[in-house]
Design a protein around this motif. Structure first.
Motif, PDB file in Angstrom:
ATOM      1  N   PRO A  47      61.592  46.354-102.883  1.00  0.00           N
ATOM      2  CA  PRO A  47      62.943  46.369-103.453  1.00  0.00           C
ATOM      3  C   PRO A  47      63.202  45.177-104.385  1.00  0.00           C
ATOM      4  CG  PRO A  47      63.021  46.944-101.140  1.00  0.00           C
ATOM      5  CD  PRO A  47      61.619  46.476-101.410  1.00  0.00           C
ATOM      6  N   ARG A  48      62.720  43.994-104.017  1.00  0.00           N
ATOM      7  CA  ARG A  48      62.911  42.810-104.868  1.00  0.00           C
ATOM      8  C   ARG A  48      62.145  42.977-106.182  1.00  0.00           C
ATOM      9  NH1 ARG A  48      64.252  37.247-104.067  1.00  0.00           N
ATOM     10  NH2 ARG A  48      63.239  35.863-105.578  1.00  0.00           N
ATOM     11  N   LEU A  49      60.928  43.495-106.081  1.00  0.00           N
ATOM     12  CA  LEU A  49      60.141  43.715-107.294  1.00  0.00           C
ATOM     13  C   LEU A  49      60.822  44.743-108.199  1.00  0.00           C
ATOM     14  CD1 LEU A  49      57.659  43.355-109.057  1.00  0.00           C
ATOM     15  CD2 LEU A  49      56.444  44.998-107.606  1.00  0.00           C
ATOM     16  N   ASN A  50      61.361  45.807-107.607  1.00  0.00           N
ATOM     17  CA  ASN A  50      62.055  46.811-108.419  1.00  0.00           C
ATOM     18  C   ASN A  50      63.288  46.236-109.101  1.00  0.00           C
ATOM     19  OD1 ASN A  50      60.258  48.810-107.928  1.00  0.00           O
ATOM     20  ND2 ASN A  50      61.584  50.077-106.659  1.00  0.00           N
ATOM     21  N   ARG A  51      63.993  45.313-108.417  1.00  0.00           N
ATOM     22  CA  ARG A  51      65.158  44.692-109.059  1.00  0.00           C
ATOM     23  C   ARG A  51      64.715  43.830-110.244  1.00  0.00           C
ATOM     24  NH1 ARG A  51      70.527  42.954-106.218  1.00  0.00           N
ATOM     25  NH2 ARG A  51      70.637  45.200-106.519  1.00  0.00           N
ATOM     26  N   PHE A  60      67.259  41.248-119.614  1.00  0.00           N
ATOM     27  CA  PHE A  60      67.591  39.924-119.099  1.00  0.00           C
ATOM     28  C   PHE A  60      66.356  39.023-119.128  1.00  0.00           C
ATOM     29  CE2 PHE A  60      70.840  42.568-116.941  1.00  0.00           C
ATOM     30  CZ  PHE A  60      71.960  41.946-117.450  1.00  0.00           C
ATOM     31  N   SER A  61      66.583  37.741-119.371  1.00  0.00           N
ATOM     32  CA  SER A  61      65.495  36.775-119.399  1.00  0.00           C
ATOM     33  C   SER A  61      65.018  36.480-117.984  1.00  0.00           C
ATOM     34  CB  SER A  61      65.957  35.473-120.062  1.00  0.00           C
ATOM     35  OG  SER A  61      66.933  34.828-119.249  1.00  0.00           O
ATOM     36  N   LEU A  62      63.807  35.913-117.874  1.00  0.00           N
ATOM     37  CA  LEU A  62      63.287  35.552-116.558  1.00  0.00           C
ATOM     38  C   LEU A  62      64.176  34.530-115.868  1.00  0.00           C
ATOM     39  CD1 LEU A  62      59.432  35.362-117.223  1.00  0.00           C
ATOM     40  CD2 LEU A  62      60.752  37.220-116.202  1.00  0.00           C
ATOM     41  N   GLU A  63      64.776  33.640-116.668  1.00  0.00           N
ATOM     42  CA  GLU A  63      65.682  32.636-116.103  1.00  0.00           C
ATOM     43  C   GLU A  63      66.919  33.305-115.495  1.00  0.00           C
ATOM     44  OE1 GLU A  63      68.184  28.651-117.503  1.00  0.00           O
ATOM     45  OE2 GLU A  63      66.853  29.679-118.901  1.00  0.00           O
ATOM     46  N   GLN A  64      67.475  34.290-116.199  1.00  0.00           N
ATOM     47  CA  GLN A  64      68.637  35.007-115.679  1.00  0.00           C
ATOM     48  C   GLN A  64      68.279  35.799-114.427  1.00  0.00           C
ATOM     49  OE1 GLN A  64      69.428  37.054-119.418  1.00  0.00           O
ATOM     50  NE2 GLN A  64      71.402  36.004-119.605  1.00  0.00           N
ATOM     51  N   ILE A  65      67.092  36.412-114.446  1.00  0.00           N
ATOM     52  CA  ILE A  65      66.653  37.191-113.290  1.00  0.00           C
ATOM     53  C   ILE A  65      66.470  36.280-112.081  1.00  0.00           C
ATOM     54  CG2 ILE A  65      64.775  38.595-112.362  1.00  0.00           C
ATOM     55  CD1 ILE A  65      64.337  39.655-115.211  1.00  0.00           C
ATOM     56  N   ALA A  66      65.832  35.131-112.308  1.00  0.00           N
ATOM     57  CA  ALA A  66      65.609  34.191-111.209  1.00  0.00           C
ATOM     58  C   ALA A  66      66.935  33.722-110.616  1.00  0.00           C
ATOM     59  CB  ALA A  66      64.794  33.004-111.700  1.00  0.00           C
ATOM     60  N   GLN A  67      67.912  33.456-111.479  1.00  0.00           N
ATOM     61  CA  GLN A  67      69.218  32.998-111.011  1.00  0.00           C
ATOM     62  C   GLN A  67      69.907  34.086-110.190  1.00  0.00           C
ATOM     63  OE1 GLN A  67      71.820  31.780-114.159  1.00  0.00           O
ATOM     64  NE2 GLN A  67      73.432  31.064-112.795  1.00  0.00           N
ATOM     65  N   ALA A  68      69.798  35.339-110.649  1.00  0.00           N
ATOM     66  CA  ALA A  68      70.420  36.445-109.931  1.00  0.00           C
ATOM     67  C   ALA A  68      69.767  36.648-108.571  1.00  0.00           C
ATOM     68  CB  ALA A  68      70.314  37.725-110.759  1.00  0.00           C
ATOM     69  N   GLU A  70      68.087  34.336-106.826  1.00  0.00           N
ATOM     70  CA  GLU A  70      68.223  33.145-105.980  1.00  0.00           C
ATOM     71  C   GLU A  70      69.616  33.058-105.366  1.00  0.00           C
ATOM     72  OE1 GLU A  70      67.094  29.682-104.049  1.00  0.00           O
ATOM     73  OE2 GLU A  70      65.851  31.089-105.192  1.00  0.00           O
ATOM     74  N   ASN A  71      70.633  33.276-106.187  1.00  0.00           N
ATOM     75  CA  ASN A  71      72.004  33.079-105.734  1.00  0.00           C
ATOM     76  C   ASN A  71      72.693  34.363-105.308  1.00  0.00           C
ATOM     77  OD1 ASN A  71      71.677  30.361-106.477  1.00  0.00           O
ATOM     78  ND2 ASN A  71      72.331  30.789-108.575  1.00  0.00           N
ATOM     79  N   GLY A  72      72.015  35.488-105.529  1.00  0.00           N
ATOM     80  CA  GLY A  72      72.683  36.752-105.288  1.00  0.00           C
ATOM     81  C   GLY A  72      73.620  37.063-106.441  1.00  0.00           C
ATOM     82  N   ILE A  73      74.088  38.263-106.539  1.00  0.00           N
ATOM     83  CA  ILE A  73      74.931  38.632-107.664  1.00  0.00           C
ATOM     84  C   ILE A  73      75.993  39.615-107.191  1.00  0.00           C
ATOM     85  CG2 ILE A  73      73.335  40.489-108.342  1.00  0.00           C
ATOM     86  CD1 ILE A  73      74.090  39.861-111.249  1.00  0.00           C
ATOM     87  N   THR A  74      77.234  39.337-107.520  1.00  0.00           N
ATOM     88  CA  THR A  74      78.326  40.230-107.145  1.00  0.00           C
ATOM     89  C   THR A  74      78.422  41.362-108.159  1.00  0.00           C
ATOM     90  OG1 THR A  74      79.992  39.050-108.459  1.00  0.00           O
ATOM     91  CG2 THR A  74      79.573  38.251-106.214  1.00  0.00           C
ATOM     92  N   LEU A  75      79.178  42.375-107.782  1.00  0.00           N
ATOM     93  CA  LEU A  75      79.376  43.508-108.678  1.00  0.00           C
ATOM     94  C   LEU A  75      80.040  43.076-109.973  1.00  0.00           C
ATOM     95  CD1 LEU A  75      79.257  46.561-109.183  1.00  0.00           C
ATOM     96  CD2 LEU A  75      81.470  46.756-108.016  1.00  0.00           C
ATOM     97  N   GLU A  76      81.025  42.183-109.860  1.00  0.00           N
ATOM     98  CA  GLU A  76      81.728  41.721-111.059  1.00  0.00           C
ATOM     99  C   GLU A  76      80.808  40.909-111.958  1.00  0.00           C
ATOM    100  OE1 GLU A  76      84.633  41.776-113.721  1.00  0.00           O
ATOM    101  OE2 GLU A  76      84.661  42.826-111.789  1.00  0.00           O
ATOM    102  N   GLN A  77      79.956  40.082-111.352  1.00  0.00           N
ATOM    103  CA  GLN A  77      79.010  39.301-112.149  1.00  0.00           C
ATOM    104  C   GLN A  77      78.017  40.212-112.866  1.00  0.00           C
ATOM    105  OE1 GLN A  77      77.571  36.791-108.953  1.00  0.00           O
ATOM    106  NE2 GLN A  77      78.666  35.002-109.757  1.00  0.00           N
ATOM    107  N   LEU A  78      77.527  41.223-112.160  1.00  0.00           N
ATOM    108  CA  LEU A  78      76.593  42.162-112.782  1.00  0.00           C
ATOM    109  C   LEU A  78      77.268  42.914-113.915  1.00  0.00           C
ATOM    110  CD1 LEU A  78      73.856  43.536-112.854  1.00  0.00           C
ATOM    111  CD2 LEU A  78      74.668  45.152-111.122  1.00  0.00           C
TER     112      LEU A  78
END
Length: 272
Positions: A47-51, A60-68, A70-78
């Motif tokens: 599941p993590r790999l698919n995300r 999205f850049s690798l930096e943005q993906i890593a941040q999402a 690492e910190n999790g991402i809310t529906l509003e943020q997505l």
């Protein structure tokens, strides 16, 4: 545990990419053999790999993906990230469509002229420029030389050194042979008091200008203007400000030959 090769086949992600994700902290193996360095993964990591793959597919850049991740991402943020990406992609599509228009216009030009024009036109952003300026309605184009003499003479008296090549600015957007609203501007760095008709001023920011280079006599300017006006019309622009001419190499002790003169013509434009 699943060997990296088997995990690669199962996920249809190359071994090289899995190692890259490991090195960048996006998807690390659950275990690495200390002696062989071999990586092992788990089905629970799919599941993590698919995300990662889904976010990468959206641009999205690798930096943005890593941040999402690492910190999790809310529906509003997505939602916000996707809206921003949507705007970026729409701008990219628009840029490519405009490039296609320029390619098609260049093809038509080559077919029409049965050759390649010596004038290449590019769009530039013109930054604000502090200048010493004099503006006057003159009887003919040749009288611009008197304005240059006026500006340079005054700057010489005040000990102000020019910062770059001078400008001739034509404020009449329609063609005229006499009574020309003309400005001469010389870039300067230091402040100076106005006098002898010369004023401190600033050439304004121009977000977009169609620019071309003319090499040769001023008497042949019409060729350059014909080329740049044709380009503006063919590429869906319209003129929105006074024409500028920058005399990069003009008459002087070492440039008496008019064929060696170099001038950049700049025409402010906007999309029609």
């Amino acid at each position: 545990m699943i060997k990296i090769g088997d995990f690669s086949k199962l996920s249809q992600v190359s071994v090289k990419t899995l190692r890259f994700y490991d090195e960048n902290g996006l998807l690390q193996p659950i275990e690495t053999d200390r002696s062989s360095g071999y990586r092992y993964y788990s089905l629970d990591q799919l599941p993590r790999l698919n995300r990662i793959l889904a976010l990468k597919d959206l641009g999205f850049s690798l930096e943005q993906i890593a941040q999402a991740l690492e910190n999790g991402i809310t529906l509003e943020q997505l939602r916000g990230m996707l809206r921003l990406k949507q705007a970026e992609q729409q701008q990219r599509v628009q840029d490519e469509q405009e490039r296609l228009v320029r390619v098609e216009a260049r093809l038509r030009q080559i077919e029409r002229e049965a050759g390649v024009s010596k004038y290449d036109v590019v769009i530039k952003k013109l930054e604000p420029q502090k200048v010493a300026s004099v503006r006057k309605v003159i009887g003919s184009v040749q009288e611009i030389n008197d304005l240059f003499g006026q500006v340079f003479g005054y700057l010489g008296k005040k000990g102000v050194r020019p910062l770059g090549p001078p400008y001739g600015i034509w404020h009449d957007l329609d063609y005229k042979e006499k009574d020309l609203d003309t400005e001469v501007a010389v870039p300067v760095a230091q402040s100076f008091p106005p006098g002898d008709g010369v004023q401190p001023a600033e050439l304004p920011l121009v977000p977009a200008a169609a620019c071309t280079i003319h090499q040769g006599s001023y008497e042949e300017f019409s060729q350059a203007y014909t080329a740049i006006m044709g380009w503006i019309n063919a590429n869906g622009y319209r003129i929105c400000g006074p024409y500028r001419e920058i005399y990069l190499r003009g008459p002087g002790p070492q440039t008496a030959d008019p064929n060696s003169f170099v001038t950049e013509i700049q025409v402010p434009v906007e999309k029609a």
